[in-house]
Design an enzyme around this catalytic site. Structure first.
Site, PDB file in Angstrom:
ATOM      1  N   GLY A  11      -2.657   2.627   2.768  1.00  0.00           N
ATOM      2  CA  GLY A  11      -1.357   2.920   3.263  1.00  0.00           C
ATOM      3  C   GLY A  11      -1.139   4.371   4.058  1.00  0.00           C
ATOM      4  N   ARG A  72      -5.738  -2.075   5.432  1.00  0.00           N
ATOM      5  CA  ARG A  72      -6.395  -2.741   4.199  1.00  0.00           C
ATOM      6  C   ARG A  72      -7.426  -3.542   4.537  1.00  0.00           C
ATOM      7  NH1 ARG A  72      -2.587  -0.430   0.827  1.00  0.00           N
ATOM      8  NH2 ARG A  72      -0.635  -0.156   1.353  1.00  0.00           N
ATOM      9  N   ASP A 103      -6.114   5.078  -4.487  1.00  0.00           N
ATOM     10  CA  ASP A 103      -7.349   4.667  -5.248  1.00  0.00           C
ATOM     11  C   ASP A 103      -8.161   3.548  -4.937  1.00  0.00           C
ATOM     12  OD1 ASP A 103      -5.233   3.176  -5.722  1.00  0.00           O
ATOM     13  OD2 ASP A 103      -5.319   2.969  -7.946  1.00  0.00           O
ATOM     14  N   GLY A 104      -7.650   2.662  -4.274  1.00  0.00           N
ATOM     15  CA  GLY A 104      -8.358   1.675  -3.771  1.00  0.00           C
ATOM     16  C   GLY A 104      -9.583   2.084  -2.756  1.00  0.00           C
ATOM     17  N   THR A 125      -1.593   9.516  -0.466  1.00  0.00           N
ATOM     18  CA  THR A 125      -0.523   8.198  -0.596  1.00  0.00           C
ATOM     19  C   THR A 125       0.577   8.808  -1.047  1.00  0.00           C
ATOM     20  OG1 THR A 125      -0.014   6.650  -2.248  1.00  0.00           O
ATOM     21  CG2 THR A 125      -1.627   8.157  -2.906  1.00  0.00           C
ATOM     22  N   ASP A 127       2.599   7.659  -3.029  1.00  0.00           N
ATOM     23  CA  ASP A 127       2.979   7.094  -4.478  1.00  0.00           C
ATOM     24  C   ASP A 127       2.597   8.323  -5.639  1.00  0.00           C
ATOM     25  OD1 ASP A 127       3.471   4.761  -3.314  1.00  0.00           O
ATOM     26  OD2 ASP A 127       1.469   4.050  -3.774  1.00  0.00           O
ATOM     27  N   ASP A 129       0.204   8.842  -7.053  1.00  0.00           N
ATOM     28  CA  ASP A 129      -0.350   7.933  -8.530  1.00  0.00           C
ATOM     29  C   ASP A 129      -1.804   8.106  -8.747  1.00  0.00           C
ATOM     30  OD1 ASP A 129      -1.278   6.588  -6.370  1.00  0.00           O
ATOM     31  OD2 ASP A 129      -0.598   4.667  -6.946  1.00  0.00           O
ATOM     32  N   MET A 169       9.760   3.223  -2.828  1.00  0.00           N
ATOM     33  CA  MET A 169       8.383   2.775  -3.109  1.00  0.00           C
ATOM     34  C   MET A 169       7.862   3.306  -4.266  1.00  0.00           C
ATOM     35  SD  MET A 169       6.797   2.133   0.772  1.00  0.00           S
ATOM     36  CE  MET A 169       7.007   0.741   1.566  1.00  0.00           C
ATOM     37  N   ARG A 171       4.908   1.861  -5.693  1.00  0.00           N
ATOM     38  CA  ARG A 171       3.819   0.782  -6.279  1.00  0.00           C
ATOM     39  C   ARG A 171       4.133   0.762  -7.734  1.00  0.00           C
ATOM     40  NH1 ARG A 171      -0.543  -1.833  -3.514  1.00  0.00           N
ATOM     41  NH2 ARG A 171      -0.647  -0.239  -2.019  1.00  0.00           N
ATOM     42  N   LYS A 214      33.379   9.639  -8.509  1.00  0.00           N
ATOM     43  CA  LYS A 214      33.674   9.137  -7.580  1.00  0.00           C
ATOM     44  C   LYS A 214      32.592   7.769  -6.827  1.00  0.00           C
ATOM     45  CE  LYS A 214      37.741  10.636  -6.755  1.00  0.00           C
ATOM     46  NZ  LYS A 214      38.667   9.611  -7.529  1.00  0.00           N
ATOM     47  N   ARG A 243      26.426  -1.872  -3.835  1.00  0.00           N
ATOM     48  CA  ARG A 243      25.629  -2.388  -2.213  1.00  0.00           C
ATOM     49  C   ARG A 243      24.190  -1.868  -2.600  1.00  0.00           C
ATOM     50  NH1 ARG A 243      29.593  -4.468  -1.575  1.00  0.00           N
ATOM     51  NH2 ARG A 243      30.910  -4.432   0.310  1.00  0.00           N
ATOM     52  N   ARG A 252       7.213   6.132   4.559  1.00  0.00           N
ATOM     53  CA  ARG A 252       5.941   6.399   5.018  1.00  0.00           C
ATOM     54  C   ARG A 252       5.930   7.247   6.140  1.00  0.00           C
ATOM     55  NH1 ARG A 252       2.636   1.600   2.974  1.00  0.00           N
ATOM     56  NH2 ARG A 252       1.783   1.424   5.088  1.00  0.00           N
TER      57      ARG A 252
HETATM   58  O1  F6P Z   1       0.880   2.761  -1.360  1.00  0.00           O
HETATM   59  C1  F6P Z   1       1.598   3.185  -0.434  1.00  0.00           C
HETATM   60  C2  F6P Z   1       2.645   2.163  -0.436  1.00  0.00           C
HETATM   61  O2  F6P Z   1       3.692   2.434   0.712  1.00  0.00           O
HETATM   62  C3  F6P Z   1       3.556   1.710  -1.577  1.00  0.00           C
HETATM   63  O3  F6P Z   1       4.537   2.518  -2.042  1.00  0.00           O
HETATM   64  C4  F6P Z   1       3.879   0.212  -1.474  1.00  0.00           C
HETATM   65  O4  F6P Z   1       4.185  -0.516  -2.671  1.00  0.00           O
HETATM   66  C5  F6P Z   1       2.773  -0.240  -0.501  1.00  0.00           C
HETATM   67  O5  F6P Z   1       2.203   0.889   0.102  1.00  0.00           O
HETATM   68  C6  F6P Z   1       3.238  -1.131   0.913  1.00  0.00           C
HETATM   69  O6  F6P Z   1       2.195  -1.403   1.294  1.00  0.00           O
HETATM   70  P1  F6P Z   1       2.162  -2.236   2.733  1.00  0.00           P
HETATM   71  O7  F6P Z   1       2.276  -1.254   3.928  1.00  0.00           O
HETATM   72  O8  F6P Z   1       0.642  -2.888   2.904  1.00  0.00           O
HETATM   73  O9  F6P Z   1       3.117  -3.390   2.738  1.00  0.00           O
END
Ligand code: F6P
Length: 319
Positions: A11, A72, A103-104, A125, A127, A129, A169, A171, A214, A243, A252
């Site tokens: 991503g 990817r 990490d991938g 990223t 995330d 993470d 988002m 992940r 409120k 909502r 992103r």
């Molecule tokens: O790792 C970044 C991220 O935006 C995550 O937050 C989200 O789960 C994922 O990628 C979405 O991936 P894609 O853009 O392949 O749908």
């Protein structure tokens, strides 16, 4: 070492362009040639590799996304795919590679390192993470995007005295939700690191209403559940109509914050230094305000630690 390469994978994240620029210019500053690999590992397999000059990375530091595109790539998980990639790198005389991604992407970089191509990972990223670094590139920009959205939602939530569920988002990590919830003054924050109790959340909503609030804003990390499911659970259990806003890929994009531009510049430059010093299979990070490099395997064998003191604080402040 005469020629190095750089690619972005997984991503995209704001700040990746600043890191690409830093790799290219730091390399050229030290009289290396730098090649850009387009479309991540997919482009590596397909040989989409071009030499980059200093001017090719001009006017990108302020841009979101990645100039080198990203992908990817399932094919890279096969040994045939990786062998094609190594062949292409060798044909282009690339002796070391900077991989900007999550990490991938690091796992792929480690495989390439084992096949004789020294790789250095730069954490990119939204995330936040990746184990071993306090911050990843793109997290700060995404966080600010989420805050902007929450502030806007708050206006309409107050006007109608409504409860909103905002899905963000991240992940499997709760960092983006947690930081956004604290900075956005959310009433409840649901993150994967902390099992949520619907009863407790509803009790907080009711308590807030009684004391004259409120609106209520509930931030839910995508790693917990989706916003619509949560909204249904709240309606079924408490009869409260909500909502839902799923912020999605807006998180992103956008121009990187100053912080992500600086991080990208520091990380990219350090990656080149580590490669030049003979480093391989190393990851770059920021720990306690210092740029560090460490064994890349740590990034996928250890677990990321979310700062749970922020979670406790958010509960104390959202009474
Ligand atoms: O790792 C970044 C991220 O935006 C995550 O937050 C989200 O789960 C994922 O990628 C979405 O991936 P894609 O853009 O392949 O749908």
């Amino acid at each position: 070492m005469k020629r190095i390469g750089v690619l972005t994978s997984g991503g995209d994240a704001p700040g990746m362009n600043a890191a690409i620029r830093a790799v290219v210019r730091k390399g050229i500053y030290h009289e290396l040639e730098v090649a850009g690999v387009y479309s991540g590992y997919q482009g590596l397999i397909e040989g989409k590799i071009e030499k980059l000059e200093a001017g090719d990375v001009g006017d990108i530091i302020q841009r979101g996304g990645t100039k080198l595109y990203s992908a990817r790539c399932p094919e890279f998980k096969t040994s045939e795919g990786r062998e094609k990639a190594v062949r292409n790198l060798k044909e282009h005389g690339i002796e070391g590679l900077v991989v900007i991604g999550g990490d991938g992407s690091y796992r792929g970089a480690m495989e390439l390192t084992k096949l004789g191509i020294p790789c250095i990972g730069v954490p990119g990223t939204i995330d936040n993470d990746i184990p071993g670094t306090d911050y990843t590139l793109g997290f700060d920009t995404a966080l600010n995007t989420v805050i902007e959205a929450i502030d806007k939602i708050r206006d309409t939530a107050t006007s109608h005295e409504r409860t909103f569920v905002v899905e963000v988002m991240g992940r499997d990590a709760g960092d983006l939700a947690l930081w956004a919830g604290l900075a956005g003054g959310a009433e409840s924050i649901l993150i994967p690191e902390e099992p949520y109790q619907l009863d407790d959340m509803i009790a907080r909503l009711e308590k807030g209403k009684k004391r004259g609030k409120k609106h209520s804003i509930i931030i839910v990390a995508e790693g917990v559940t989706d916003g619509n499911t949560l909204a249904r659970e709240i309606a079924d259990k408490a009869g409260v109509e909500t909502r839902v806003s799923v912020l999605g890929h807006i998180q992103r994009g956008g121009s990187p914050t100053a912080r992500d531009r600086v991080l990208g510049s520091l990380f990219g430059a350090r990656a080149v230094e580590v490669l030049m010093a003979g480093g391989k299979g190393r990851a770059i990070g920021m720990r306690n305000h210092q740029v560090v490099d460490y064994d890349m395997t740590q990034a996928f064998t250890e677990s990321h630690e979310t700062d749970m003191s922020l979670y406790t604080l958010s509960k104390e402040l959202s009474i």
